[in-house]
Design an enzyme around this catalytic site. Structure first.
Site, PDB file in Angstrom:
ATOM      1  CG  HIS A  17     -19.151  68.542   7.222  1.00  8.33           C
ATOM      2  ND1 HIS A  17     -18.857  68.600   8.703  1.00  8.33           N
ATOM      3  CD2 HIS A  17     -19.255  67.180   7.086  1.00  8.33           C
ATOM      4  CE1 HIS A  17     -19.414  67.244   9.083  1.00  8.33           C
ATOM      5  NE2 HIS A  17     -19.789  66.701   8.047  1.00  8.33           N
ATOM      6  CE  LYS A  41     -22.853  59.640  11.485  1.00 13.42           C
ATOM      7  NZ  LYS A  41     -22.286  60.557  10.464  1.00 13.42           N
ATOM      8  NE  ARG A  90     -15.189  61.117   5.910  1.00 17.86           N
ATOM      9  CZ  ARG A  90     -15.819  61.019   7.202  1.00 17.86           C
ATOM     10  NH1 ARG A  90     -15.648  61.675   8.303  1.00 17.86           N
ATOM     11  NH2 ARG A  90     -17.037  60.395   7.063  1.00 17.86           N
ATOM     12  CB  SER A 128     -18.884  65.396  13.388  1.00 17.71           C
ATOM     13  OG  SER A 128     -19.009  66.174  12.230  1.00 17.71           O
TER      14      SER A 128
HETATM   15  P1  ADP Z   1     -23.803  61.412   7.430  1.00 19.41           P
HETATM   16  O1  ADP Z   1     -24.236  60.963   8.914  1.00 19.41           O
HETATM   17  O2  ADP Z   1     -24.863  61.742   6.693  1.00 19.41           O
HETATM   18  O3  ADP Z   1     -22.808  60.610   7.104  1.00 19.41           O
HETATM   19  P2  ADP Z   1     -21.803  63.566   8.318  1.00 19.41           P
HETATM   20  O4  ADP Z   1     -22.033  64.839   8.891  1.00 19.41           O
HETATM   21  O5  ADP Z   1     -21.000  62.629   8.814  1.00 19.41           O
HETATM   22  O6  ADP Z   1     -23.288  63.003   7.769  1.00 19.41           O
HETATM   23  O7  ADP Z   1     -21.174  63.536   6.627  1.00 19.41           O
HETATM   24  C1  ADP Z   1     -21.971  64.440   5.626  1.00 19.41           C
HETATM   25  C2  ADP Z   1     -21.073  64.018   4.322  1.00 19.41           C
HETATM   26  O8  ADP Z   1     -19.986  64.927   4.378  1.00 19.41           O
HETATM   27  C3  ADP Z   1     -21.031  62.649   4.099  1.00 19.41           C
HETATM   28  O9  ADP Z   1     -20.783  62.442   2.608  1.00 19.41           O
HETATM   29  C4  ADP Z   1     -19.362  62.617   4.540  1.00 19.41           C
HETATM   30  O10 ADP Z   1     -18.619  61.645   3.894  1.00 19.41           O
HETATM   31  C5  ADP Z   1     -18.730  63.989   4.058  1.00 19.41           C
HETATM   32  N1  ADP Z   1     -17.679  64.254   5.043  1.00 19.41           N
HETATM   33  C6  ADP Z   1     -17.587  64.271   6.235  1.00 19.41           C
HETATM   34  N2  ADP Z   1     -16.337  64.672   6.696  1.00 19.41           N
HETATM   35  C7  ADP Z   1     -15.822  65.131   5.808  1.00 19.41           C
HETATM   36  C8  ADP Z   1     -14.497  65.453   5.208  1.00 19.41           C
HETATM   37  N3  ADP Z   1     -13.654  65.667   6.285  1.00 19.41           N
HETATM   38  N4  ADP Z   1     -14.019  65.625   4.023  1.00 19.41           N
HETATM   39  C9  ADP Z   1     -14.787  65.488   2.954  1.00 19.41           C
HETATM   40  N5  ADP Z   1     -16.162  65.047   3.067  1.00 19.41           N
HETATM   41  C10 ADP Z   1     -16.710  64.894   4.511  1.00 19.41           C
END
Ligand code: ADP
Length: 167
Positions: A17, A41, A90, A128
């Site tokens: 992130h 989630k 990803r 996460s």
């Molecule tokens: P959500 O529940 O909205 O998917 P996340 O916190 O899991 O929330 O992810 C927020 C955004 O960040 C999403 O678009 C996800 O694909 C992206 N994201 C999560 N992990 C990574 C990563 N390792 N690299 C790039 N983008 C990521």
């Protein structure tokens, strides 16, 4: 002023992130990270905690701030004056869900565009939930979770923390 919103669950924020945040912050005058509720989630950290964790990690990014969102992401984007949503992709697995979300958002509000940023290859496996699964067993999360918040993550998750091993 060019403003973008980066919505997500961030439970907790990862190095992946953070990479998206740093890259997007260079493209916009202001980047607003929005902690949203994802009904799919069940979170480890509540929204205030997730906000505080991100704030610890963005101290050197003056044009980035964090808000706690409620309701629809596109409505929050309107309220914050953002016409761009940033999302990270990803792998192919993300694509289908992200496409559905972005299409739904476009149908709800055609003033707001979704911009996809691809994950760096070294972070493309990183989430996460994987970081939390490692922390539960006191594994090394150095390559997953920003240094600034590692202790909080272990303190919340490591199952045997009361043995003093995580101190
Ligand atoms: P959500 O529940 O909205 O998917 P996340 O916190 O899991 O929330 O992810 C927020 C955004 O960040 C999403 O678009 C996800 O694909 C992206 N994201 C999560 N992990 C990574 C990563 N390792 N690299 C790039 N983008 C990521």
């Amino acid at each position: 002023m060019r403003k973008a919103l980066y919505p997500g669950t961030f439970d907790p924020v990862t190095i992946g992130h953070m990479d998206i945040i740093e890259r997007a912050a260079k493209l916009y005058d202001e980047l607003i990270i929005a902690i949203m509720v994802n009904p799919r989630k069940k979170c480890t950290f509540d929204s205030k905690e997730r906000k505080a964790l991100i704030e610890k990690c963005i101290r050197n990014l003056p044009n980035v701030r964090v808000v706690i969102g409620d309701g629809l992401t596109v409505d929050l984007a309107d309220r914050e004056g953002c016409n761009t949503l940033i999302r990270g992709i990803r792998a192919v697995a993300d694509y289908e869900y992200e496409l559905a979300q972005a299409t739904a958002n476009l149908m709800l509000n055609n003033r707001v565009e979704t911009l996809f940023m691809v994950a760096r290859p070294e972070y493309s496996f990183l989430s996460s939930s994987i970081a939390k699964e490692i922390a539960i067993f006191d594994g090394d999360i150095t390559n997953f979770i920003p240094e600034e918040i590692k202790k909080e993550v272990y303190d919340r998750l490591y199952i045997n923390k009361d043995n003093g091993k995580s101190q």
